[in-house]
Design an enzyme around this catalytic site. Structure first.
Site, PDB file in Angstrom:
ATOM      1  N   HIS A   6      -1.238   1.261   7.532  1.00 40.91           N
ATOM      2  CA  HIS A   6      -1.799   1.241   6.182  1.00 40.91           C
ATOM      3  C   HIS A   6      -1.729   2.624   5.548  1.00 40.91           C
ATOM      4  CE1 HIS A   6      -4.109  -0.249   2.857  1.00 40.91           C
ATOM      5  NE2 HIS A   6      -5.145   0.542   3.093  1.00 40.91           N
ATOM      6  N   CYS A  38       0.825  -1.204   0.000  1.00 43.39           N
ATOM      7  CA  CYS A  38       0.000   0.000   0.000  1.00 43.39           C
ATOM      8  C   CYS A  38       0.864   1.262   0.000  1.00 43.39           C
ATOM      9  CB  CYS A  38      -0.961   0.012   1.188  1.00 43.39           C
ATOM     10  SG  CYS A  38      -0.156  -0.116   2.794  1.00 43.39           S
TER      11      CYS A  38
END
Length: 489
Positions: free
Chosen positions: A436, A114
């Site tokens: 994230h 990510c």
């Protein structure tokens, strides 16, 4: 990793790295970037015959500096399309939104990637960069650093795929080349899983490679400027003063990122940027002949079309032996004015463009008011030499990116020192190497899209500035601003 030379036709490519942990097909992809010969058409002579896509490097006994012979033509083989045109109404309901909203596709998470996906989505939002990459060819990249060329070509191809695809794109080739060029992004846990990485490091490394590979800007007044330096380069002028002797020296440098330093006194981006422009350093004083404390103050001497701002949220914590995160809330604006951070010379240069910009904005306000009055509004527009369309009275937009040939004879718009937020890269979690990353990108339509890997999600603009920190939710790590520019005056 061993390096070899590859002879193809009359060209010789030296210093080509072979990642022996990857199958030979990856090596063929590298050669495709260099030569334009598709992997399926490559014939590479090695010990025992031809190199197979799934061959074993160890059994081949490749030696350092060995020369390989490549046969194959770079001409493309015409192929009939596998599928006919795809219409929006024929797509599944969950895929119709991508085409209807006009934003690009998402990127598939290939295992803690990510950090890379969010970086790519933010940089992909710069149309001038996409154009420069589109014009990048294999012939341009025949230099001494094949790995940098491969990464640039992989970025070009991935951006093109994002523009064309209606479905999430799997950046397999880009990731392979990135890890080959920068092995730190291939770190694995004891369980053999790829580790999360710092998105800022990925952003910095990719921008650096592109700055080395993309050629000079034909429309720029300084022909030595690269595309990346022209688009993102921030020129600083600094004064360094010795606290004891009072002696002063000056220096100039170009950086690609403004740093927002976070402390207990910083509540707003403007304060953090100001804090970052003044620092202390130890250096030798020629007068005193020893190391002394110096104060360095910096000012912006030249502004780019795109301004990258990094929130310095991570620091190395010795106790836990990892990057810890500063969770403090730091507000940032949708519109950023950096005039206060500029040198006096630059402030003087900005007066003209800022005046033109204000006049255009005032004219637009006046036009809209008169349009409501009917016939008098039409007459006012005619007196201004414009049509009744709002689009014809808006100032020049930095996002408009004609081809290089069109720009050669066209005067460059003038930056005003005022910037609009166009992309935000956020992080959720307590450490840079975990959590994230997500990209939030403003579209041409003015809508904001949250790119959570392969899932694009429509967002409201008023929610974008709420990503300012203060908890465990997503908080801004990198902001990308686009200059408001005025026509040459």
């Amino acid at each position: 990793m061993p390096t070899v030379s590859v002879k193809w036709q009359k060209q010789v490519f030296n210093g080509v790295e072979i990642d022996t942990e990857q199958p030979p097909y990856v090596f063929k992809c590298q050669l495709y970037d260099l030569t334009g010969v598709p992997p399926e058409r490559q014939k590479i002579m090695v010990k025992g015959g031809l190199l197979k896509d799934d061959g074993d490097w160890e059994s081949l006994g490749i030696k350092e500096g060995q020369r390989l012979m490549l046969m194959g033509t770079a001409e493309e083989i015409p192929k009939a399309p596998e599928k006919g045109p795809v219409f929006v109404e024929d797509l599944p309901e969950d895929e119709q939104g991508t085409a209807a909203l006009g934003h690009t596709a998402g990127l598939v998470n290939l295992g803690n990637t990510c950090y890379m996906n969010s970086t790519l989505q933010c940089l992909h939002s710069v149309p001038e960069l996409r154009l420069a990459l589109k014009e990048y060819s294999a012939a341009v990249g025949t230099g001494i650093d094949p790995s940098s060329h491969s990464l640039t070509a992989a970025t070009r191809d991935l951006f093109g795929e994002l523009d064309r695809s209606l479905r999430p794109v799997a950046p397999v080739r880009f990731l392979t080349v990135l890890r080959s060029k920068y092995p730190q992004f291939a770190q694995q846990t004891n369980q053999g899983l790829y580790m999360q990485q710092d998105a800022e490091e990925c952003w910095t490394q990719l921008v650096y490679v592109l700055s080395q590979r993309l050629q000079s800007v034909p429309w720029d007044e300084q022909p030595t400027n690269t595309v990346v330096k022209h688009l993102f380069g921030i020129e600083f002028k600094s004064i360094i003063k010795c606290e004891e002797s009072g002696e002063e020296s000056s220096e100039s440098e170009t950086v690609y990122t403004l740093k927002c330093h976070i402390s207990s006194e910083v509540n707003h981006l403007h304060e953090g940027l100001k804090h970052g422009l003044k620092s202390e350093l130890e250096k030798t004083s020629p007068i005193l002949g020893r190391s002394t404390l110096h104060i360095k103050e910096s000012w912006i001497n030249k502004l780019p079309p795109y301004l990258t701002v990094q929130f310095v949220r991570f620091f190395w914590k010795r106790e836990s032996n990892q990057k810890a995160k500063i969770l403090r809330k730091v507000n940032y604006p949708l519109v950023l004015d950096v005039l206060d951070f500029c040198t006096e010379e630059l402030k003087e240069k900005l007066k003209g463009p800022r005046k033109v910009y204000r006049e255009i904005e005032d004219a637009k306000v006046g036009i809209k008011k008169k349009e409501k009055e009917g016939a008098e509004g039409v007459k006012a527009l005619q007196n201004l030499g414009t049509s009744t369309s709002d689009e014809n009275v808006e100032m020049v937009d930095a996002e408009q990116a004609p081809s290089s040939s069109e720009k050669v004879n066209a005067p460059e718009p003038e930056v005003t020192g005022i910037y609009d937020l166009v992309a935000v890269l956020t992080h959720k979690g307590r450490s840079a190497d975990s959590g994230h990353y997500v990209a939030w990108v403003k579209q041409d339509s003015g809508k904001w899209i949250e790119f959570d890997d392969e899932q694009p999600i429509l967002q409201r603009e008023e929610d974008i500035t709420k990503l300012s920190g203060g908890g465990d939710w997503h908080m801004a790590y990198i902001c990308l601003y686009k200059a408001r520019v005025a026509p040459p005056y």
